[in-house]
Write an enzyme that holds these catalytic residues in place. Structure first.
Site, short mmCIF file in Angstrom:
data_model
loop_
_atom_site.label_atom_id
_atom_site.label_comp_id
_atom_site.label_asym_id
_atom_site.label_seq_id
_atom_site.Cartn_x
_atom_site.Cartn_y
_atom_site.Cartn_z
N ASP A 46 0.83 -1.21 0.00
CA ASP A 46 0.00 0.00 0.00
C ASP A 46 0.87 1.27 0.00
OD1 ASP A 46 -2.28 1.47 0.05
OD2 ASP A 46 -2.87 0.96 2.09
N GLY A 75 0.20 5.50 -4.39
CA GLY A 75 -0.40 6.79 -4.73
C GLY A 75 0.19 7.91 -3.89
N HIS A 114 3.02 3.42 -9.04
CA HIS A 114 2.87 1.98 -9.29
C HIS A 114 4.12 1.41 -9.96
CE1 HIS A 114 -1.16 2.20 -7.88
NE2 HIS A 114 -1.64 2.88 -8.90
N LEU A 133 10.84 -20.71 -4.13
CA LEU A 133 9.76 -19.86 -3.62
C LEU A 133 8.49 -20.01 -4.46
CD1 LEU A 133 8.80 -17.37 -1.81
CD2 LEU A 133 9.53 -15.94 -3.74
N ARG A 192 -5.25 -2.55 8.30
CA ARG A 192 -6.46 -3.31 7.97
C ARG A 192 -6.08 -4.50 7.11
NH1 ARG A 192 -7.78 1.89 6.61
NH2 ARG A 192 -7.19 1.65 4.43
C1 FPP Z 1 -1.65 0.30 -3.46
O1 FPP Z 1 -1.28 1.63 -3.54
C2 FPP Z 1 -1.17 -0.47 -4.59
C3 FPP Z 1 -1.92 -1.11 -5.50
C4 FPP Z 1 -3.39 -1.13 -5.50
C5 FPP Z 1 -1.31 -1.83 -6.61
C6 FPP Z 1 -0.13 -2.66 -6.27
C7 FPP Z 1 0.50 -3.01 -7.52
C8 FPP Z 1 1.81 -2.95 -7.78
C9 FPP Z 1 2.87 -2.59 -6.80
C10 FPP Z 1 2.15 -3.25 -9.16
C11 FPP Z 1 2.99 -4.42 -9.40
C12 FPP Z 1 2.52 -5.76 -9.10
C13 FPP Z 1 3.11 -6.84 -9.66
C14 FPP Z 1 2.67 -8.18 -9.28
C15 FPP Z 1 4.20 -6.75 -10.64
P1 FPP Z 1 -2.40 2.72 -3.65
O2 FPP Z 1 -2.54 3.08 -5.09
O3 FPP Z 1 -3.63 2.24 -2.98
O4 FPP Z 1 -1.73 3.88 -2.86
P2 FPP Z 1 -2.44 5.00 -2.01
O5 FPP Z 1 -3.24 4.30 -0.94
O6 FPP Z 1 -1.29 5.77 -1.46
O7 FPP Z 1 -3.29 5.79 -2.96
#
Ligand code: FPP
Length: 244
Positions: A24, A27, A41, A135, A198
Site C-alpha cells: 500500500d 499513490g 505503481h 519460492l 487493515r
Molecule cells: C496500493 O497503492 C497499490 C496497489 C493497489 C497496486 C499494487 C500493484 C503494484 C505494486 C504493481 C505491481 C505488481 C506486480 C505483481 C508486478 P495505492 O494506489 O492504494 O496507494 P495510495 O493508498 O497511497 O493511494
C-alpha cells in the site's frame, strides 16, 4: 546495516513459511514526489522485485502479494487499465529471471471480469515456472477474500448436489481445499505498508492465526532491510494458536 548481514541474523529454522503482503502507498508516494499516480505503481514494481529476491534468499516458501483487489475496479478507468497492463508486462518481463531463481509463480483470484485473452496469457506465462521447487510466489489478481470463500462454497454445493463427493458435513479441511490457495500452508505473517492497519479482504480465511506487522513506509520505499526486520520481529513473537 547491510541486508546480507541482517539476513544472517534470521533463525533459519523459524522462517515464516507463508508471508502475505499488502503493498500500500503507491499513490501517496507519487503525491510526495509530485508525480503521477502511475509512476508510484511503476516504482512499486521495483519494490516487488527486491522483496521477491530477498524472500528467495531468506528461504521463504510462500509469498502472496496483493496486486489488484476485487474493489480496485472502482478506481478510474485509466488507472485500472494501467495497473492491468503493468502487472501483465512485469510478469512477461520478469518470467525468465524468476525461472532462473527457481520461483514457481501463479496468479490467484477470480478470472471473472478479466478478458479471456488476459487470463490465458497469464496462465501460459506462469506455467513455464511450475516445475520450480523454490519460492512459491502468488500474485493476488482480481482477488477478494469474500469472493474466494463464495466461489469455494458454491463449488462445494455443486459437488455435493452432483453427488460425486462430499456427502458428509463441511469441515475446515474441505473449505481450505476449495480455496485458490488449496494445498498451501496458512499465512504466518501479514505485512502492510503505508501506515494503514487493515486486512482489506485479503486472505481472510488463511490469515486466521497470522501475525501482523505494520509500517509507515510507503510501498515503493519498502527495503530489503525492513522486510528482514519484519521477519526478525516475527521470530520474537509467541504464537499460541488460541492455546496457553
Ligand atoms: C496500493 O497503492 C497499490 C496497489 C493497489 C497496486 C499494487 C500493484 C503494484 C505494486 C504493481 C505491481 C505488481 C506486480 C505483481 C508486478 P495505492 O494506489 O492504494 O496507494 P495510495 O493508498 O497511497 O493511494
Amino acid at each position: 546495516m547491510n541486508y546480507k548481514k541482517l539476513i544472517n541474523e534470521l533463525d533459519k529454522s523459524k522462517i515464516p513459511r507463508h508471508i502475505a503482503i499488502i503493498m500500500d502507498g503507491n499513490g501517496r508516494w507519487a503525491k510526495k514526489h509530485k508525480t503521477k499516480r502511475i509512476n508510484g505503481h511503476k516504482e512499486g514494481v521495483k519494490a516487488v522485485r527486491r522483496i521477491v529476491e530477498t524472500a528467495v534468499e531468506a528461504g521463504v516458501e510462500y509469498l502472496t502479494i496483493y496486486a489488484f483487489s476485487t474493489e480496485n475496479w472502482g478506481r478510474t478507468k485509466t488507472e485500472v487499465s494501467y495497473l492491468l497492463k503493468l502487472i501483465m508486462d512485469s510478469l512477461v518481463k520478469e518470467i525468465d529471471e524468476l525461472i532462473k531463481n527457481n520461483v514457481n509463480i501463479r496468479f490467484i483470484g477470480s478470472r471473472e471480469k478479466l478478458d479471456e485473452s488476459y487470463n490465458k496469457r497469464v496462465m501460459e506465462t506462469c506455467k513455464k515456472s511450475w516445475k520450480n521447487t523454490g519460492l512459491h510466489l502468488n500474485v493476488a489478481m482480481n482477488y477478494g477474500g469474500r469472493k474466494e470463500l463464495l466461489d469455494a462454497f458454491n463449488e462445494i454445493l455443486a459437488d455435493a448436489r452432483s453427488g460425486s463427493k462430499l456427502d458428509g458435513e463441511i469441515t475446515e479441511k474441505i473449505v481450505s481445499d476449495y480455496l485458490y490457495t488449496a494445498g498451501m500452508p496458512e499465512v504466518d505473517l501479514v505485512i502492510r505498508t503505508s501506515g494503514e492497519e487493515r486486512l482489506s479482504n485479503f486472505l481472510i480465511w488463511q490469515s486466521a492465526y497470522a501475525e501482523f506487522w505494520f509500517t509507515q513506509t510507503l510501498w515503493p520505499d519498502f527495503s530489503r532491510e525492513e522486510f528482514i526486520r519484519a521477519m526478525l520481529d516475527f521470530q520474537q513473537r509467541k504464537r499460541r494458536f488460541g492455546t496457553r
